[in-house]
Design a protein around this motif. Sequence first.
Motif, mmCIF file in Angstrom:
data_model
loop_
_atom_site.group_PDB
_atom_site.id
_atom_site.type_symbol
_atom_site.label_atom_id
_atom_site.label_comp_id
_atom_site.label_asym_id
_atom_site.label_seq_id
_atom_site.Cartn_x
_atom_site.Cartn_y
_atom_site.Cartn_z
ATOM 1 N N ASP A 151 0.819 -1.362 0.087
ATOM 2 C CA ASP A 151 -0.021 0.003 0.058
ATOM 3 C C ASP A 151 0.735 1.314 -0.011
ATOM 4 N N ARG A 152 2.185 1.107 0.184
ATOM 5 C CA ARG A 152 3.078 2.190 0.229
ATOM 6 C C ARG A 152 3.902 2.347 -1.191
ATOM 7 N N THR A 153 3.688 1.562 -1.839
ATOM 8 C CA THR A 153 4.478 1.334 -3.122
ATOM 9 C C THR A 153 3.630 1.742 -4.263
ATOM 10 N N ASP A 154 4.059 2.771 -5.030
ATOM 11 C CA ASP A 154 3.179 3.382 -6.235
ATOM 12 C C ASP A 154 3.735 2.523 -7.364
ATOM 13 N N ALA A 155 4.967 2.397 -7.379
ATOM 14 C CA ALA A 155 5.670 1.665 -8.523
ATOM 15 C C ALA A 155 6.905 1.361 -8.324
ATOM 16 N N LEU A 156 7.652 0.398 -9.250
ATOM 17 C CA LEU A 156 8.819 0.235 -9.110
ATOM 18 C C LEU A 156 9.853 0.614 -10.145
ATOM 19 N N LEU A 157 11.045 1.112 -10.006
ATOM 20 C CA LEU A 157 12.274 1.404 -10.841
ATOM 21 C C LEU A 157 13.231 0.216 -10.478
ATOM 22 N N LEU A 158 13.276 -0.648 -11.279
ATOM 23 C CA LEU A 158 14.447 -1.819 -11.000
ATOM 24 C C LEU A 158 15.306 -1.713 -11.802
ATOM 25 N N LEU A 159 16.571 -1.477 -11.518
ATOM 26 C CA LEU A 159 17.661 -1.099 -12.607
ATOM 27 C C LEU A 159 18.920 -2.295 -12.280
ATOM 28 N N ASP A 160 19.213 -2.805 -13.233
ATOM 29 C CA ASP A 160 20.202 -3.848 -13.251
ATOM 30 C C ASP A 160 20.096 -4.882 -12.056
ATOM 31 N N THR A 161 18.964 -5.452 -11.558
ATOM 32 C CA THR A 161 18.948 -6.185 -10.731
ATOM 33 C C THR A 161 18.083 -7.509 -11.054
ATOM 34 N N GLU A 162 17.791 -8.365 -10.100
ATOM 35 C CA GLU A 162 16.979 -9.631 -10.373
ATOM 36 C C GLU A 162 16.338 -9.938 -9.124
ATOM 37 N N ALA A 163 15.431 -11.180 -9.360
ATOM 38 C CA ALA A 163 14.579 -11.692 -8.015
ATOM 39 C C ALA A 163 15.337 -12.917 -7.560
ATOM 40 N N GLY A 164 16.112 -13.506 -8.294
ATOM 41 C CA GLY A 164 16.763 -14.891 -7.993
ATOM 42 C C GLY A 164 17.674 -14.877 -6.859
ATOM 43 N N ALA A 165 18.159 -15.997 -6.238
ATOM 44 C CA ALA A 165 19.229 -15.971 -5.302
ATOM 45 C C ALA A 165 20.532 -16.179 -6.125
ATOM 46 N N SER A 166 21.623 -16.155 -5.364
ATOM 47 C CA SER A 166 23.033 -16.496 -5.874
ATOM 48 C C SER A 166 23.061 -17.904 -6.078
ATOM 49 N N THR A 167 23.633 -18.470 -7.424
ATOM 50 C CA THR A 167 23.781 -19.725 -7.696
ATOM 51 C C THR A 167 25.061 -20.110 -7.104
ATOM 52 N N ALA A 168 25.472 -21.576 -6.685
ATOM 53 C CA ALA A 168 26.397 -21.862 -6.125
ATOM 54 C C ALA A 168 27.817 -21.344 -6.643
ATOM 55 N N ALA A 169 27.748 -21.115 -7.948
ATOM 56 C CA ALA A 169 29.120 -20.619 -8.620
ATOM 57 C C ALA A 169 29.259 -19.031 -8.215
ATOM 58 N N GLU A 170 28.193 -18.392 -8.268
ATOM 59 C CA GLU A 170 27.908 -16.991 -7.965
ATOM 60 C C GLU A 170 28.692 -16.863 -6.472
ATOM 61 N N GLN A 171 28.111 -17.536 -5.473
ATOM 62 C CA GLN A 171 28.193 -17.631 -4.259
ATOM 63 C C GLN A 171 29.960 -17.877 -3.987
ATOM 64 N N ALA A 172 30.328 -18.929 -4.595
ATOM 65 C CA ALA A 172 31.805 -19.111 -4.621
ATOM 66 C C ALA A 172 32.495 -17.921 -5.064
ATOM 67 N N ASP A 173 32.325 -17.277 -6.170
ATOM 68 C CA ASP A 173 33.051 -15.978 -6.724
ATOM 69 C C ASP A 173 32.761 -14.972 -5.693
ATOM 70 N N TYR A 174 31.812 -14.626 -5.236
ATOM 71 C CA TYR A 174 31.796 -13.709 -3.937
ATOM 72 C C TYR A 174 32.392 -14.047 -3.127
ATOM 73 N N ARG A 175 32.509 -15.225 -2.466
ATOM 74 C CA ARG A 175 33.219 -15.522 -1.301
ATOM 75 C C ARG A 175 34.896 -15.218 -1.472
ATOM 76 N N THR A 176 35.182 -15.709 -2.546
ATOM 77 C CA THR A 176 36.648 -15.564 -3.157
ATOM 78 C C THR A 176 36.869 -13.761 -3.274
#
Length: 264
Positions: free
Chosen positions: A112-137
Amino acid sequence: MPYVDTDGARVFYTDSGRRGLPTVVLGHGFFMDLSMFAPQAEFLESKGFRVLCWDARGHGGTTADPATPFSYWDSARDLLAVMDAAEVEHAILGGMSQGGYVALRAALLAPDRTDALLLLDTEAGASTAAEQADYRTLFDAWTNPEVPLSELAPGLAAQLIGGTPADQAPWRAKWAASDRPAIRQAASCLIERESLADRLGEITCPVLVLRGEFDGSSTAQKSEALASGLPAAGAVVTIPGAGHAPNWTAPDLVNAAIDEFLTR
């Protein structure tokens, strides 16, 4: 400078434009801060909007207990607390990369407080296992003071920002002056975030999904999946030649897309 105290953080934000105007709230990407939206804030003010920009935990002027974990749901409550402090009942919520993760959660917490969304270079998913490994490194190196920033900054700037060396220079200077280990809890939050793909249908407000053409993080496939899951999202807007931060490197094109969306 405005701050608001939340459960676990003291959140820094800026407030530009007159009270009573339609309001846009903008959240930045990882390793960035609210100043990345300076081109959008100036443009939106010229179009008759009030603009709130805020710093996420672990970034910019926002402070939080470095030993206390948090999630993007906590960050979404920080966003809503900024709106409360500014006496904004409802707004257009925007976010780039991790700022988009937060905006989606805020829309689920407070539709009820959200009139619209501006979503720039983003996603709804979780990090994949490979992405998690890269992030940790990456974060293991980033939080280790014995690893020179010169080994990390060039590749990180190209991936996170794109554009020219001049586009990247202000952020590399901020990274050099930052407390690198202070990012640990924000890093865990990023790595361990859950997917919202199965909840996107609950978000029924109008949505702009936008990405840079050469963004290797928020890929065309991820952006299409995000837009297709949101009932009121149109076609993905692609900014030609841009990377992960087109609102910084190609602000005129991004501002034009935002203007068209808000006008429509």
